[in-house]
Enzyme design. Sequence first.
Site, mmCIF file in Angstrom:
data_model
loop_
_atom_site.group_PDB
_atom_site.id
_atom_site.type_symbol
_atom_site.label_atom_id
_atom_site.label_comp_id
_atom_site.label_asym_id
_atom_site.label_seq_id
_atom_site.Cartn_x
_atom_site.Cartn_y
_atom_site.Cartn_z
ATOM 1 N N LYS A 76 0.811 -1.230 0.000
ATOM 2 C CA LYS A 76 0.000 0.000 0.000
ATOM 3 C C LYS A 76 0.843 1.279 0.000
ATOM 4 C CE LYS A 76 -4.059 -2.126 2.101
ATOM 5 N NZ LYS A 76 -5.075 -2.063 3.152
ATOM 6 N N ASP A 110 -10.053 2.347 2.343
ATOM 7 C CA ASP A 110 -10.123 1.670 3.648
ATOM 8 C C ASP A 110 -10.707 2.609 4.709
ATOM 9 O OD1 ASP A 110 -9.088 -0.813 2.939
ATOM 10 O OD2 ASP A 110 -7.017 -0.246 3.363
#
Length: 269
Positions: A76, A110
């Site tokens: 990420k 997220d």
Amino acid sequence: MSAFEWRDAPAGPAYAVIGDPVGHSLSPAMQNAAFEALGMTDRYVAVRVPEAEFGPALTRLAATGFRGLNVTVPLKRAALLWADRPDALSMRIGVANTLNLIERSATNTDSPGFAVALAELSPRAGSTAVLLGAGGAARAVAVALADAGFALRIYNRTASRAERLLRELGLQGEVLDAPSARDAGVVVNATSAGVRGEALWVEWEGCEPDAVAMDLAYGPAAEPFVGQARRLGLRACDGKAMLVAQGALAFEWWTGIPAPREVMLRAIP
Ligand code: NDP
């Protein structure tokens, strides 16, 4: 479901989740159900990308015709650094989980996905939130909790990472030296202890009687934490609602089409 190696990823599917490992991901089942339900021909596969091969792998995937990627552990941070046009939220959090390969843009779903899932548990506004963990997912959760007005306390096995998280994100908060839920109205497990089959013993004593609890992991990995909370009478859930919410937001970011959330939820076990 198994994953392709990035050098073997086929032409045809326009979307993928990349990570290492990534074969366990529920995202292909969830996203393919969405494409099928809407009569779209796009498909979604899992592709293993070792961290050291991130750049060449993305060049290859873009050339193969992939348009959008979800990104999971441990990629990420690399995803954010790869993007020419990261949005403000992914820059603030310092990691991206969703990429557009054509525009070389990045976002983080997220954080808003967690916020949607937490709202489903109806936590008491303004209460204290205890966040367990200080990895990539915890960064997204910390931002969502702070933005929603919760007072943040954070515990991490490696305390220095918790301190760094608060400092880097510019958030006010207290670093705990034990996984204590005392005074908490919200308890979030963002550690990967359950996924690793390791025990994380939360000290639940003194938490608010109407507290809510969420484990970001799902299935058996979340059972120890969710089970502890439910045995105390707390409202608790695993990470499936967040998985669907972040996936639906990614779907909408790529396609501009409202995601069929119920279909996506039903597609995962
Ligand atoms: P990272 O690897 O970045 O972070 C792992 C964290 O877990 C660190 O804080 C680490 O502590 C802690 N940890 C690991 N083992 C233990 C243990 N035995 N006891 C206590 N703490 C431990 O992972 P991510 O942040 O990316 O992911 C964390 C979890 O969230 C995973 O279960 C992942 O599947 C889930 N997730 C779910 C999502 C969803 O949509 N539902 C989205 C993203 C993640 P230390 O710093 O000391 O190593």
